[in-house]
Motif scaffolding. Structure first.
Motif, PDB file in Angstrom:
ATOM      1  N   ASP A  22       0.548   3.188 -22.196  1.00 14.28           N
ATOM      2  CA  ASP A  22       0.628   2.013 -21.317  1.00 14.28           C
ATOM      3  C   ASP A  22       1.776   2.152 -20.321  1.00 14.28           C
ATOM      4  O   ASP A  22       1.618   1.867 -19.131  1.00 14.28           O
ATOM      5  CB  ASP A  22       0.817   0.731 -22.129  1.00 14.28           C
ATOM      6  N   GLN A  23       2.940   2.597 -20.798  1.00 17.87           N
ATOM      7  CA  GLN A  23       4.093   2.783 -19.911  1.00 17.87           C
ATOM      8  C   GLN A  23       3.812   3.862 -18.866  1.00 17.87           C
ATOM      9  O   GLN A  23       4.170   3.714 -17.692  1.00 17.87           O
ATOM     10  CB  GLN A  23       5.328   3.164 -20.721  1.00 17.87           C
ATOM     11  N   MET A  24       3.154   4.941 -19.306  1.00 15.36           N
ATOM     12  CA  MET A  24       2.809   6.010 -18.375  1.00 15.36           C
ATOM     13  C   MET A  24       1.815   5.505 -17.327  1.00 15.36           C
ATOM     14  O   MET A  24       1.930   5.836 -16.144  1.00 15.36           O
ATOM     15  CB  MET A  24       2.221   7.204 -19.139  1.00 15.36           C
ATOM     16  N   GLN A  25       0.863   4.695 -17.757  1.00 10.99           N
ATOM     17  CA  GLN A  25      -0.143   4.167 -16.836  1.00 10.99           C
ATOM     18  C   GLN A  25       0.495   3.277 -15.774  1.00 10.99           C
ATOM     19  O   GLN A  25       0.083   3.308 -14.613  1.00 10.99           O
ATOM     20  CB  GLN A  25      -1.225   3.409 -17.610  1.00 10.99           C
ATOM     21  N   ILE A  26       1.504   2.515 -16.152  1.00  8.24           N
ATOM     22  CA  ILE A  26       2.223   1.684 -15.179  1.00  8.24           C
ATOM     23  C   ILE A  26       2.866   2.566 -14.120  1.00  8.24           C
ATOM     24  O   ILE A  26       2.764   2.282 -12.916  1.00  8.24           O
ATOM     25  CB  ILE A  26       3.278   0.798 -15.892  1.00  8.24           C
ATOM     26  N   LEU A  27       3.527   3.638 -14.551  1.00 12.24           N
ATOM     27  CA  LEU A  27       4.158   4.545 -13.593  1.00 12.24           C
ATOM     28  C   LEU A  27       3.118   5.228 -12.696  1.00 12.24           C
ATOM     29  O   LEU A  27       3.356   5.411 -11.497  1.00 12.24           O
ATOM     30  CB  LEU A  27       4.997   5.595 -14.323  1.00 12.24           C
ATOM     31  N   ILE A  28       1.981   5.576 -13.269  1.00 13.78           N
ATOM     32  CA  ILE A  28       0.909   6.189 -12.469  1.00 13.78           C
ATOM     33  C   ILE A  28       0.424   5.206 -11.412  1.00 13.78           C
ATOM     34  O   ILE A  28       0.262   5.573 -10.240  1.00 13.78           O
ATOM     35  CB  ILE A  28      -0.246   6.657 -13.383  1.00 13.78           C
ATOM     36  N   GLN A  29       0.184   3.965 -11.810  1.00 19.07           N
ATOM     37  CA  GLN A  29      -0.273   2.950 -10.849  1.00 19.07           C
ATOM     38  C   GLN A  29       0.756   2.739  -9.744  1.00 19.07           C
ATOM     39  O   GLN A  29       0.403   2.616  -8.572  1.00 19.07           O
ATOM     40  CB  GLN A  29      -0.555   1.622 -11.546  1.00 19.07           C
ATOM     41  N   GLN A  30       2.030   2.689 -10.120  1.00 22.34           N
ATOM     42  CA  GLN A  30       3.088   2.515  -9.127  1.00 22.34           C
ATOM     43  C   GLN A  30       3.093   3.681  -8.146  1.00 22.34           C
ATOM     44  O   GLN A  30       3.249   3.482  -6.943  1.00 22.34           O
ATOM     45  CB  GLN A  30       4.449   2.388  -9.804  1.00 22.34           C
ATOM     46  N   GLN A  31       2.897   4.892  -8.661  1.00 22.28           N
ATOM     47  CA  GLN A  31       2.881   6.070  -7.796  1.00 22.28           C
ATOM     48  C   GLN A  31       1.681   6.039  -6.862  1.00 22.28           C
ATOM     49  O   GLN A  31       1.804   6.333  -5.675  1.00 22.28           O
ATOM     50  CB  GLN A  31       2.860   7.352  -8.641  1.00 22.28           C
ATOM     51  N   LYS A  32       0.532   5.661  -7.385  1.00 21.98           N
ATOM     52  CA  LYS A  32      -0.664   5.586  -6.544  1.00 21.98           C
ATOM     53  C   LYS A  32      -0.494   4.537  -5.456  1.00 21.98           C
ATOM     54  O   LYS A  32      -0.863   4.757  -4.315  1.00 21.98           O
ATOM     55  CB  LYS A  32      -1.888   5.280  -7.419  1.00 21.98           C
ATOM     56  N   THR A  33       0.105   3.398  -5.806  1.00 16.51           N
ATOM     57  CA  THR A  33       0.342   2.338  -4.835  1.00 16.51           C
ATOM     58  C   THR A  33       1.344   2.786  -3.772  1.00 16.51           C
ATOM     59  O   THR A  33       1.155   2.557  -2.590  1.00 16.51           O
ATOM     60  CB  THR A  33       0.855   1.071  -5.539  1.00 16.51           C
ATOM     61  N   ALA A  34       2.401   3.456  -4.218  1.00 14.36           N
ATOM     62  CA  ALA A  34       3.417   3.947  -3.275  1.00 14.36           C
ATOM     63  C   ALA A  34       2.822   4.990  -2.342  1.00 14.36           C
ATOM     64  O   ALA A  34       3.146   5.030  -1.149  1.00 14.36           O
ATOM     65  CB  ALA A  34       4.605   4.536  -4.047  1.00 14.36           C
ATOM     66  N   ASP A  35       1.929   5.821  -2.857  1.00 17.12           N
ATOM     67  CA  ASP A  35       1.289   6.851  -2.031  1.00 17.12           C
ATOM     68  C   ASP A  35       0.399   6.212  -0.975  1.00 17.12           C
ATOM     69  O   ASP A  35       0.388   6.657   0.170  1.00 17.12           O
ATOM     70  CB  ASP A  35       0.495   7.801  -2.911  1.00 17.12           C
ATOM     71  N   VAL A  36      -0.323   5.174  -1.348  1.00 18.91           N
ATOM     72  CA  VAL A  36      -1.188   4.481  -0.382  1.00 18.91           C
ATOM     73  C   VAL A  36      -0.351   3.791   0.683  1.00 18.91           C
ATOM     74  O   VAL A  36      -0.715   3.798   1.857  1.00 18.91           O
ATOM     75  CB  VAL A  36      -2.091   3.448  -1.122  1.00 18.91           C
ATOM     76  N   ALA A  37       0.793   3.238   0.275  1.00 20.05           N
ATOM     77  CA  ALA A  37       1.658   2.510   1.218  1.00 20.05           C
ATOM     78  C   ALA A  37       2.346   3.435   2.217  1.00 20.05           C
ATOM     79  O   ALA A  37       2.719   3.018   3.298  1.00 20.05           O
ATOM     80  CB  ALA A  37       2.709   1.709   0.450  1.00 20.05           C
ATOM     81  N   SER A  38       2.509   4.725   1.854  1.00 18.36           N
ATOM     82  CA  SER A  38       3.221   5.621   2.780  1.00 18.36           C
ATOM     83  C   SER A  38       2.312   6.302   3.765  1.00 18.36           C
ATOM     84  O   SER A  38       1.212   6.206   3.923  1.00 18.36           O
ATOM     85  CB  SER A  38       4.006   6.699   2.080  1.00 18.36           C
TER      86      SER A  38
END
Length: 76
Positions: A60-76
């Motif tokens: 679950d903790q890893m999935q949160i970090l993955i989602q954050q990374q995917k969101t950050a990648d889309v935002a950049s």
């Protein structure tokens, strides 16, 4: 960025994600050892349940970090 690419990026660049992934793998190995046994003692059954819960919490903790990374990648 897909999930696999996000995981690869995080493994290379995020120490916290690496720690979580390493711990997850340790739990996976321990569960494999337990499932190879023909019979589990009561203590081993409890240990198996605890490891499964901890492993799921790590995922679950890893999935949160993955989602954050995917969101950050889309935002950049």
């Amino acid at each position: 960025m897909d999930e696999r690419a996000a995981k690869e990026y995080l493994i290379k660049n995020n120490p916290r994600f690496r720690e979580l992934a390493a711990e997850h793998q340790r739990f996976e190995r321990k569960l494999s050892e337990l499932t190879e046994k023909p019979f589990l003692t009561t203590a081993e059954q409890i240990e198996e349940t605890v490891i499964k819960k901890k492993k799921l919490a790590l995922k679950d903790q890893m999935q949160i970090l993955i989602q954050q990374q995917k969101t950050a990648d889309v935002a950049s």
